[in-house]
Design a protein around this motif. Structure first.
Motif, short mmCIF file in Angstrom:
data_model
loop_
_atom_site.label_atom_id
_atom_site.label_comp_id
_atom_site.label_asym_id
_atom_site.label_seq_id
_atom_site.Cartn_x
_atom_site.Cartn_y
_atom_site.Cartn_z
N ARG A 177 0.83 -1.22 0.00
CA ARG A 177 0.00 0.00 0.00
C ARG A 177 0.86 1.26 0.00
O ARG A 177 0.61 2.21 0.74
CB ARG A 177 -0.97 -0.01 1.18
CG ARG A 177 -2.05 -1.06 1.03
CD ARG A 177 -2.97 -1.16 2.22
NE ARG A 177 -3.60 0.10 2.55
CZ ARG A 177 -4.31 0.32 3.66
NH1 ARG A 177 -4.49 -0.66 4.52
NH2 ARG A 177 -4.86 1.47 3.90
N SER A 197 -8.73 -4.61 -6.00
CA SER A 197 -8.56 -4.94 -4.59
C SER A 197 -7.56 -6.07 -4.43
O SER A 197 -7.34 -6.87 -5.34
CB SER A 197 -9.89 -5.33 -3.95
OG SER A 197 -10.46 -6.44 -4.63
N ASP A 207 -10.07 -7.58 2.41
CA ASP A 207 -9.50 -6.53 1.57
C ASP A 207 -8.48 -5.75 2.40
O ASP A 207 -8.81 -5.26 3.49
CB ASP A 207 -10.62 -5.60 1.08
CG ASP A 207 -10.16 -4.68 -0.03
OD1 ASP A 207 -9.01 -4.17 0.04
OD2 ASP A 207 -10.93 -4.46 -0.98
N SER A 229 -7.42 -2.88 2.09
CA SER A 229 -7.78 -1.47 2.29
C SER A 229 -8.60 -1.27 3.57
O SER A 229 -8.74 -0.15 4.05
CB SER A 229 -8.56 -0.94 1.09
OG SER A 229 -9.82 -1.59 0.99
N GLU A 230 -9.11 -2.36 4.14
CA GLU A 230 -9.90 -2.26 5.37
C GLU A 230 -9.02 -2.17 6.62
O GLU A 230 -9.49 -1.85 7.69
CB GLU A 230 -10.84 -3.46 5.49
CG GLU A 230 -11.88 -3.53 4.38
CD GLU A 230 -12.67 -4.82 4.40
OE1 GLU A 230 -12.44 -5.65 5.30
OE2 GLU A 230 -13.51 -5.00 3.50
#
Length: 200
Positions: free
Chosen positions: A43, A52, A59, A61-62
């Motif tokens: 990231r 994703s 995921d 991003s969570e």
């Protein structure tokens, strides 16, 4: 993924499943997208991305970055140099052989990795000789046998014992398979092997 809104895609149409504990080699010529894969996994690119990445069905991003990144391990190509030789800095009393020093370095660098399940080697052995590379790869296979290991490689020997090899080209996955399958296919991987062009 793009590095800028007005730039071309560094990665595109990537659809990939890596199994837990699998050892993956990643190869391709310069600019093919090898390191970009590592950057999106960690990231490190926040804009101009879509899609994703799921780890164990979640995921990434969570997760908060502070919670997520410590779960991954990275051994990069770049190193911090000290005054004097590396050997003298590691062993000023000349008590250990080179194999013991490499083993200690890897264990120290990855001390937190016992709880990490994904290790990324970004051309980590690019600046060592072939014999040292072999020794480091054997040590990594032994110490991280239960981990998923992604090895971005600059030489054939580094990735030939991988479970599968991903061949990157222009931001896409051009080929994927076992080393034997890819050599038999006589495609891009076989050409990289013949020309020894592993992204140097």
């Amino acid at each position: 993924m793009k590095y800028g809104a007005d730039l071309g895609y560094a990665l595109k149409n990537i659809n990939l499943t890596i199994n837990p504990g699998e050892k993956i080699g990643i190869v391709g010529r310069t600019g093919a997208g090898k390191s970009s894969l590592a950057k999106v996994l960690f990231r490190l690119v926040h804009e101009n991305t879509s899609g994703s990445i799921l780890i164990d069905g979640q995921d990434i991003s969570e997760f908060g970055v502070g919670d997520y990144r410590p779960r991954l391990g990275m051994i990069p190509q770049e190193s911090t140099m000290l005054d004097g030789s590396i050997r003298h800095n590691l062993d000023p009393l000349n008590q250990f052989d080179i194999e013991q020093m490499w083993a200690s370095l890897i264990k120290c660098n990855m001390a937190k990795s016992l709880s990490r399940k994904i290790i990324v080697l970004d051309e980590a052995t690019a600046n060592v000789d072939l014999e040292t590379d072999k020794m480091v790869q054997e040590l990594i296979r032994k110490e991280f046998s239960d981990c998923t290991v992604l090895t971005i490689a600059h030489r054939l020997e580094t990735i030939m014992k991988s479970d599968r090899i991903i061949v990157m080209d222009k931001g896409t996955i051009a080929e994927i398979g076992t080393p034997e399958e890819l050599l038999a296919k006589d495609g891009m991987f076989a050409q990289l092997v013949k020309t020894s062009d592993f992204g140097q």
